[in-house]
Design an enzyme around this catalytic site. Structure first.
Site, PDB file in Angstrom:
ATOM      1  N   GLU A   1     -33.246  10.368 -34.465  1.00 22.60           N
ATOM      2  CA  GLU A   1     -34.067  11.537 -34.665  1.00 22.60           C
ATOM      3  C   GLU A   1     -33.753  12.363 -35.908  1.00 22.60           C
ATOM      4  O   GLU A   1     -32.541  12.960 -35.790  1.00 22.60           O
ATOM      5  CB  GLU A   1     -33.804  12.243 -33.289  1.00 22.60           C
ATOM      6  CG  GLU A   1     -34.997  13.201 -32.721  1.00 22.60           C
ATOM      7  CD  GLU A   1     -34.613  14.779 -33.340  1.00 22.60           C
ATOM      8  OE1 GLU A   1     -35.084  14.924 -34.329  1.00 22.60           O
ATOM      9  OE2 GLU A   1     -33.743  15.310 -32.739  1.00 22.60           O
TER      10      GLU A   1
ATOM     11  N   CYS B   1     -35.541  21.000 -35.507  1.00 23.67           N
ATOM     12  CA  CYS B   1     -36.340  20.027 -36.110  1.00 23.67           C
ATOM     13  C   CYS B   1     -37.619  19.858 -35.612  1.00 23.67           C
ATOM     14  O   CYS B   1     -38.402  19.336 -36.700  1.00 23.67           O
ATOM     15  CB  CYS B   1     -35.697  18.670 -35.782  1.00 23.67           C
ATOM     16  SG  CYS B   1     -35.610  18.464 -33.859  1.00 23.67           S
TER      17      CYS B   1
END
Ligand SMILES: O=CCCC(=O)O
Length: 481
Positions: free
Chosen positions: A249, A286
Site C-alpha cells: 500500500e 495516503c
C-alpha cells in the site's frame, strides 16, 4: 504509562539491541528527543527470524478459536490503555489527541473484527467424479515481515497484526522509527492477551538494513508494506531471491470532483468535509484529498467556503485540546511541503492562505490553499503528503475525469454530487482502489484497503485479507490407490 514499551520484542521477551545502539525519537511539536529505541543489530535480526520461525511452527496449528480469543483480549486491553497509547502517539507523531484516540479505537476494531474472521477462513469443496474428493484449504502463508509508515502508528500496524494473528501466521513488525512506541503498545497488548512467544515480534532499526536482512532470509514467507513508492519498489527487488509475495500500500494523490449540481448548502457541506479530510493528520494521509477539481458553476462558492473553514482551523501542538492541525511529523516532510508550495507559487499559482514556514520550535506548516495552479506544477503530480489544498477549475465531467486520472497513482478518489447517475459515471470512470461519494472516511476493518498502479497491489482489511495472509492449497484424494 500502561503498556508502553521502548524495546525490541523477540520470542516473547522485551530487550535492548544486543550492541546497545539506539535511535532517537522526536516530538514534532518541539523537535526535542523524547525517547530512544533500539537500533537492532544483525544478531537481533537473526534472533527475530528464528523466533518467528518457531512461533509459526506452533501458531499454524493453533485452534482458530484460540486466535480469536487472543485478538479479543488484546482489543479490550487496548481500549483500557487507550488514553496512554494516544498520548504516546501524539508525542511521537504530532497529530491532535482526538485523532490519536480515534486511531487507537480503530486499531482495536481491527483486532476485534479479525477475531471474528479467525473462525471463518473457509476453503472450498470442488465437484468431482465419484471416488475422488477435491477441496481447497486456506493455510497461513508463514512468517510475515511487516513494514509500516509513521503517519498512522496504530492503525497501520493493526491492519497487519490482526489478520496475521487471525489466520495463523507469525509476524515480525518493523514500525517506522519516527513513531515506534505506539506499535510497541499494540504488541504489548497482544503479549498481555496471551499470544504465544514468537508469534508476534517487533524490531526497530535502520530501515534499509532491517528490510534487506529480513527479506534475504527464506524464513520470511510474506512481505507487507505501507509506505512510499520507492520503498515498495525496493522491497519488490529484494523479494526477487526468495519470491516472497507482497502486499504493497504505497502513495496516493487522491482527486476530488465537486460537481455543479450541488445547491448552496451542499457546496458548504462539501467544503467542510473536504477541509476536514484534507487537514486531518496535517495532510499526511495516503488517501488525503490532494487535487480538488471543482466544476465552473460552483467553483467560486466552493473556494470561498473552503477559505472560510480554513481560517477557523487552529494550528498547534497535538496535546492542546483546541488544536485542529498539528505539526508535520519531521523536518524532512516540512521542507518538502514548503518546496512544493514555493515552486507552485513561482509557476504562477495563487496562494490564498498559508504558504509560509513559521518561525519557532517544531515542524509546523500552516493549512495552505492554492488556486490558479498551472497544469505542470509539481504538486499536481508528486504526492504532497502535507497540508496543501489546491483547488482546480473544470468545465465538463469528461474533462474533469481525464484530469483526475492523469497521475500514476490509483489509491483513492472522491466525488461530491446530488446526482446518483453522475456519481455512477465518476465511479466507473476512475481507476482507483477506493472511492467515496459525498464521503471521505474510507478505512474500516471490514473494508479492503489498497490501490492500483503506483499505489501498489494487494488488499488489507476485509475478507480480502485472507488472500494476503493465506495460501490456497488444493487437495485431491482417491479412496483406493
Ligand atoms: O495513510 C494511509 C492510511 C490511511 C488510513 O488508515 O486512514
Amino acid at each position: 504509562m500502561t503498556g508502553v514499551r521502548e524495546q525490541l520484542f523477540i520470542g516473547g521477551a522485551w530487550r535492548d539491541a544486543s550492541d546497545g545502539r539506539t535511535i532517537e525519537v522526536h516530538d514534532p511539536a518541539t523537535g526535542e528527543v523524547v525517547a530512544r529505541v533500539p537500533n537492532a543489530s544483525d544478531q537481533d535480526l537473526d534472533d527475530v527470524l528464528a523466533a518467528a520461525a518457531a512461533g509459526f511452527a506452533t501458531w499454524r496449528r493453533s485452534a482458530p478459536a484460540e486466535r480469536a480469543a487472543v485478538l479479543r483480549r488484546a482489543a479490550a486491553l487496548l481500549a483500557e490503555r487507550a488514553e496512554d497509547v494516544a498520548a504516546v502517539m501524539t508525542q511521537e507523531q504530532g497529530k491532535p489527541l482526538a485523532e490519536a484516540r480515534a486511531e487507537v479505537r480503530q486499531a482495536g476494531e481491527y483486532f476485534d473484527w479479525f477475531a471474528g474472521e479467525a473462525v471463518r477462513s473457509y476453503g472450498r469443496v470442488l465437484a468431482t467424479e465419484p471416488g475422488r474428493r477435491s477441496w481447497v484449504e486456506r493455510r497461513p502463508v508463514g512468517p510475515v515481515a511487516a513494514f509500516t509508515a509513521w503517519n498512522f502508528p496504530a492503525s497501520l500496524p493493526a491492519r497487519k497484526l490482526a489478520p496475521a494473528v487471525a489466520y495463523g501466521c507469525s509476524i515480525v513488525l518493523c514500525p517506522a522509527v519516527e513513531a515506534p512506541r505506539t506499535a510497541m503498545a499494540l504488541v504489548a497488548a497482544l503479549q498481555d492477551a496471551g499470544v504465544p512467544d514468537g508469534v508476534v515480534n517487533l524490531v526497530t532499526g535502520d530501515p534499509p538494513r532491517v528490510s534487506t536482512h529480513l527479506i534475504a532470509s527464506p524464513t520470511i514467507a510474506k512481505i507487507t508494506l505501507t509506505g512510499s513508492v520507492p520503498v515498495g519498489q525496493e522491497l519488490v527487488r529484494l523479494s526477487a531471491t526468495h519470491l516472497q509475495p507482497l502486499t504493497l500500500e504505497l502513495g496516493g494523490h487522491a482527486p476530488v470532483l465537486v460537481l455543479d449540481d450541488l445547491d448552496d448548502a451542499a457546496v458548504e457541506r462539501a467544503a467542510a468535509t473536504v477541509v476536514r479530510a484534507k487537514f486531518r493528520n496535517a495532510g499526511q494521509v495516503c488517501v488525503s484529498p490532494s487535487r480538488i477539481f471543482v466544476q465552473d458553476g460552483v467553483h467560486d462558492r466552493f473556494v470561498a467556503a473552503v477559505l472560510d473553514r480554513v481560517a477557523g482551523l487552529k494550528v498547534g501542538p497535538g496535546t492542546e485540546p483546541d488544536t485542529d492541525v498539528g505539526p508535520l511529523a519531521n523536518a524532512r516532510r516540512r521542507a518538502a511541503v514548503a518546496e512544493l508550495v514555493d515552486k507552485a507559487a513561482a509557476d504562477g499559482a495563487t496562494v490564498r492562505c498559508g504558504g509560509r514556514t513559521p518561525d519557532g520550535p517544531g515542524w509546523f506548516y500552516p493549512p495552505t490553499v492554492l488556486t490558479d495552479v498551472p497544469p505542470g506544477a509539481a504538486l499536481l503530480s508528486e504526492e504532497p503528503f502535507g497540508p496543501i489544498l489546491p483547488v482546480l477549475r473544470f468545465t465538463d465531467l469528461d474533462e474533469g475525469l481525464a484530469r483526475a486520472g492523469d497521475v500514476p497513482y490509483g489509491l483513492a478518489a472522491y466525488v461530491f454530487t446530488s446526482d446518483l447517475a453522475r456519481a455512477d459515471t465518476v465511479i466507473a470512470g476512475l481507476d482507483v482502489g477506493m472511492i467515496g461519494v459525498n464521503e471521505t472516511a474510507l478505512a474500516a476493518a471490514a473494508s479492503p484497503f489498497g490501490g492500483v498502479h503506483l499505489s501498489g497491489y494487494g488488499r488489507e482489511g476485509g475478507t480480502e485479507s485472507l488472500d494476503a495472509y493465506t495460501v490456497a492449497t488444493a487437495v485431491t484424494t482417491r479412496g483406493k490407490p
